[in-house]
Write a protein that holds these residues in place. Structure first.
Motif, PDB file in Angstrom:
ATOM      1  N   TYR A 140       0.883  -1.197   0.190  1.00  0.00           N
ATOM      2  CA  TYR A 140       0.123   0.322  -0.168  1.00  0.00           C
ATOM      3  C   TYR A 140       0.928   1.516  -0.265  1.00  0.00           C
ATOM      4  O   TYR A 140       0.581   2.140  -0.030  1.00  0.00           O
ATOM      5  CB  TYR A 140      -0.842   0.123   1.108  1.00  0.00           C
ATOM      6  N   ARG A 175       1.631   2.235   8.231  1.00  0.00           N
ATOM      7  CA  ARG A 175       0.199   3.620   9.332  1.00  0.00           C
ATOM      8  C   ARG A 175       0.306   2.237  10.925  1.00  0.00           C
ATOM      9  O   ARG A 175       0.188   0.993  10.630  1.00  0.00           O
ATOM     10  CB  ARG A 175      -0.233   4.260   8.960  1.00  0.00           C
ATOM     11  N   SER A 212      -6.937  -0.201   2.216  1.00  0.00           N
ATOM     12  CA  SER A 212      -6.868  -1.638   2.194  1.00  0.00           C
ATOM     13  C   SER A 212      -8.150  -2.383   0.841  1.00  0.00           C
ATOM     14  O   SER A 212      -8.488  -2.587   0.040  1.00  0.00           O
ATOM     15  CB  SER A 212      -6.462  -1.778   2.874  1.00  0.00           C
ATOM     16  N   VAL A 266      -8.036   0.050  -2.625  1.00  0.00           N
ATOM     17  CA  VAL A 266      -7.959  -0.625  -2.773  1.00  0.00           C
ATOM     18  C   VAL A 266      -7.856  -1.235  -3.681  1.00  0.00           C
ATOM     19  O   VAL A 266      -7.972  -2.113  -5.313  1.00  0.00           O
ATOM     20  CB  VAL A 266      -5.838  -0.649  -2.255  1.00  0.00           C
ATOM     21  N   ASN A 278      -9.757   7.290   1.725  1.00  0.00           N
ATOM     22  CA  ASN A 278      -8.905   6.937   2.616  1.00  0.00           C
ATOM     23  C   ASN A 278      -7.777   7.543   3.888  1.00  0.00           C
ATOM     24  O   ASN A 278      -7.723   7.769   4.861  1.00  0.00           O
ATOM     25  CB  ASN A 278      -9.395   5.756   3.388  1.00  0.00           C
ATOM     26  N   ASP A 279      -6.697   6.723   2.553  1.00  0.00           N
ATOM     27  CA  ASP A 279      -5.255   7.393   3.266  1.00  0.00           C
ATOM     28  C   ASP A 279      -4.603   7.863   1.939  1.00  0.00           C
ATOM     29  O   ASP A 279      -4.964   7.372   0.835  1.00  0.00           O
ATOM     30  CB  ASP A 279      -4.992   6.028   3.464  1.00  0.00           C
ATOM     31  N   ASN A 288      -1.603   7.914   0.840  1.00  0.00           N
ATOM     32  CA  ASN A 288      -0.861   6.793  -0.606  1.00  0.00           C
ATOM     33  C   ASN A 288      -1.523   5.991  -0.139  1.00  0.00           C
ATOM     34  O   ASN A 288      -0.130   5.059  -1.501  1.00  0.00           O
ATOM     35  CB  ASN A 288       0.080   7.085   0.806  1.00  0.00           C
ATOM     36  N   ALA A 289      -1.726   5.675   0.509  1.00  0.00           N
ATOM     37  CA  ALA A 289      -2.464   3.603   0.541  1.00  0.00           C
ATOM     38  C   ALA A 289      -3.034   3.459  -0.654  1.00  0.00           C
ATOM     39  O   ALA A 289      -2.762   2.341  -1.747  1.00  0.00           O
ATOM     40  CB  ALA A 289      -2.888   3.027   1.607  1.00  0.00           C
ATOM     41  N   ASN A 349      -5.762  10.800  10.141  1.00  0.00           N
ATOM     42  CA  ASN A 349      -5.353  10.243   9.604  1.00  0.00           C
ATOM     43  C   ASN A 349      -5.793  10.764   8.142  1.00  0.00           C
ATOM     44  O   ASN A 349      -5.710  10.907   7.006  1.00  0.00           O
ATOM     45  CB  ASN A 349      -4.658   9.073   9.230  1.00  0.00           C
TER      46      ASN A 349
END
Lengths: 329, 359
Positions: free
Chosen positions: A234, A238, B100, B103, B122-123, B125-126, B191
């Motif tokens: 990912y 975190r 996750s 993704v 939600n993130d 970077n992820a 976050n």
């Protein structure tokens, strides 16, 4: 009749179901059997699959490790904070693995030396490791891992000539190792013995405590490795990575026919369980089935996986008694 | 036997340590010697403002989580607007607000060969790796509500400027409190990109001399979970007896906080302001728990999203700064720096106007 019960084993049924889902998906859903989709679907289960291997051994031995997802998060947070501090990745990996092994050692020590049930111990360390993860990284997210490392975890990079991403390839190798250990060695037989009757296993000369300790250490080690895979896949370290993942792992293992009471199950079944949940979710998503329905489908499968083997066992017993009562021909 | 097992663990641990030291000696890659190569956000393709909106485009909305009232309204309006443009649109996503999960949804959307994906990340970077893969397949990526890295998407639709939101939150509550007293913030997750940016602007606004008698004592996180936000509100009021006001810049948080305050002795004594939806907050405004709150109109954001995605997928715009596109009855929008498009200033809702809104 023995043939029927033999072939109707739940883990075999899950394997057949897996193949059925794959064939049905290929036949009905455009894009499902594309290698890119299969790579992505497999890669999506990479961490779950990896952690499921030691979990299978643990559950067979009548134990459970609920702290695995927190250990994944701790490993991720540790990797992030060390990377931020300018450490080399080559050094971060062994440190994270060491942390995982130590975390597993603590679980195993509390279970074997203090004599607490693993469920209670690992509920405690689930919170503890997640807390440590927050201490290590706080609410930050570290994302600037270099592509040279990150690409190994992503589904777009596969073992040459196949559609298998590297984490999944590693899982395949480890699964074979775990299967051999569980089903072809004395150590594996000891696990079944411990799971079936710990007291008896102890008196039969099996070093129960030492085996359990080793299992928890391996579980921690693999969970921390999965944390590194997760972080790279990912591209985001975190403290809250993988929250709730432990339940998916245990659900997959139980779906694969591993008896939660210990002493029964096959590694092949567990692997089939992991892959079945992964492929089924992918197939349902491709068909725009809503998330709620997916959760219900997984739940029903789980209930079936717990119920069916018992129903079959009861039926088999009844037939057996019936056959015994009837006069011999 | 005890000694035996310990005797095995110690060398094993020592071996791992030794390995670590040896590896440290090798020259590995560290954070400092990687020059991050970032690809520019906009593609090389030229925009053709006169190109017609293509018919039959496939557009998907991927919110932070499904069954979140705010995103249900936003995506619903976007889907309706997409249909008016002759596109087929849908909302997909998971009920947990996890990167996750997003993704795996992005990967399946790529497989379904969507023309455009709108995502509230939600993130930041992820989701980037998956979005970049999608962009390589010529899928247009529009972020809304919460942005990702600039090189992972074509456009970012900002509800209002983050600065406007952050500062107005302080300005509104300061007016209610007469520029005096302790305040706290009840945010979503720690976050969340947008929340954190707003909170930074709130802190900056508070530095102005006009607010010298106001103090931000705590930022609490309710994780956009109703129960947790409820408990965090309770915790804030217990921990800070002199607390005069709470700002909750999240629709889940403000409703939970209002529910707690409305049923407690703090009702009428502690001012609650923040971002909420009129339908969720109506009863709290009517019963006097909350005087006012603000929000942009999510229906407008959804419509803007549909038009932006369709314009990108039709080649009318590429996401470069200065390009213009029309969003139906919303009028014309200009793409700003880094592919950002701003919907407009937030609306304040109070007893006087709340019945004019139904969302």
């Amino acid at each position: 009749m023995s043939a029927l019960t033999k072939y109707l084993r739940w883990d075999t049924a899950v394997g057949i179901l897996l193949i059925a889902v794959f064939l049905a998906g290929t036949g009905t859903t455009e894009g499902f059997s594309d290698t890119a989709n299969l790579s992505a679907a497999l890669d999506d289960t990479a961490e779950i699959a990896l952690i499921a291997l030691p979990m299978t051994l643990l559950v067979v031995a009548g134990q459970v490790d609920l702290s695995v997802a927190s250990m994944l998060g701790l490993s991720s947070a540790l990797a992030g904070s060390l990377w931020d501090a300018g450490w080399t990745f080559e050094l971060i990996v062994p440190v994270c693995l060491l942390a995982g092994a130590l975390g597993g050692l603590l679980n195993g020590w509390l279970v074997t030396r203090i004599g607490l049930p693993s469920l209670a111990v690992t509920i405690g360390t689930l919170t503890l490791y997640r807390g440590l993860a927050s201490v290590a990284l706080g609410d930050k997210a570290v994302a600037d891992f270099p592509e040279a490392y990150a690409k190994w975890a992503r589904y777009t990079e596969t073992v040459p000539g196949t559609f298998v991403p590297y984490p999944v390839a590693l899982f395949a190798v480890l699964a074979v190792v775990a299967a051999v250990v569980l089903h072809c060695t004395g150590f594996g037989r000891s696990l079944f013995a411990i799971g079936a009757q710990e007291e008896a296993a102890h008196f039969a000369g099996i070093r129960v405590k030492r085996i359990k300790l080793a299992l928890f250490m391996v579980s921690g080690l693999v969970a921390s490795f999965a944390g590194i895979v997760y972080t790279l896949r990912y591209g985001s370290a975190r403290a809250d990575n993988g929250v709730g993942l432990e339940l998916v792992v245990i659900a997959s293992v139980l779906l694969g026919g591993i008896d939660f009471d210990g002493g029964r199950g096959t590694l092949g079944g567990a692997v089939a369980g992991v892959l079945l949940i992964g492929l089924l979710n992918n197939l349902l998503t491709l068909n725009d089935v809503s998330n709620e329905i997916q959760v219900i489908v997984t739940g029903l499968l789980l209930v079936a996986s717990v119920l069916t083997p018992r129903v079959i066992a009861t039926l088999g017993e009844r037939r057996h008694r019936h056959a015994a009562a009837a006069p011999a021909k | 036997m005890r000694l035996h097992s310990r005797a095995r663990i110690v060398p094993a641990a020592a071996a791992v340590c030794a390995l670590a030291v040896v590896l440290a000696g090798c020259s590995g890659t560290t954070k400092n010697d990687t020059a991050e190569a970032t690809t520019p956000g906009a593609s090389d393709a030229k925009a053709d403002p006169s190109a017609p909106i293509k018919k039959g485009l496939k557009i998907a909305f991927l919110p932070k989580q499904i069954n979140n009232p705010y995103f249900t309204i936003l995506d619903g309006s976007g889907i309706a607007a997409a249909k008016e443009l002759g596109a087929s649109a849908k909302e997909v996503g998971s009920s947990d607000a996890k990167a996750s999960s997003q993704v795996s949804y992005i990967n399946t959307l790529v497989q379904q060969r969507q023309d455009a994906i709108l995502i509230a990340a939600n993130d930041p970077n992820a989701v980037c790796g998956a979005l970049k893969t999608a962009r390589q397949q010529k899928i247009k990526i529009v972020t809304y509500d919460s942005d990702t890295g600039k090189d992972c998407r074509d456009l970012f639709l900002n509800q209002t400027s983050s600065e406007q939101i952050g500062r107005s939150q302080i300005q509104n509550i300061a007016e209610q409190l007469g520029n005096k007293g302790e305040i706290a913030v009840l945010s979503a997750t720690s976050n969340a990109t947008n929340q954190n940016t707003w909170i930074e602007f709130m802190k900056d606004e508070l530095k102005k001399p006009a607010y010298k008698d106001m103090k931000l004592v705590k930022v609490a996180y309710g994780d956009d979970d109703d129960q947790k936000s409820f408990q965090e509100t309770q915790g804030l009021l217990k921990a800070y007896p002199n607390l005069k006001g709470i700002i909750s810049p999240t629709t889940v948080g403000i409703a939970a906080a209002a529910r707690y305050i409305g049923g407690s002795s703090y009702k009428g004594k502690v001012v609650l302001n923040g971002l909420g939806t009129p339908n969720q907050m109506r009863k709290f405004v009517k019963d006097g728990t909350v005087e006012q709150f603000s929000l942009w109109d999510p229906k407008k954001l959804g419509r803007l999203g549909a038009y932006a995605a369709a314009s990108l997928a039709s080649g009318r715009i590429t996401g470069a700064e200065g390009e213009k596109f029309t969003a139906g009855d919303l009028g014309e929008y200009t793409i700003g720096k880094d592919g950002e498009v701003i919907l407009g200033p937030p609306t304040v809702f109070d007893r006087g106007n709340i019945d004019d809104f139904d969302f």
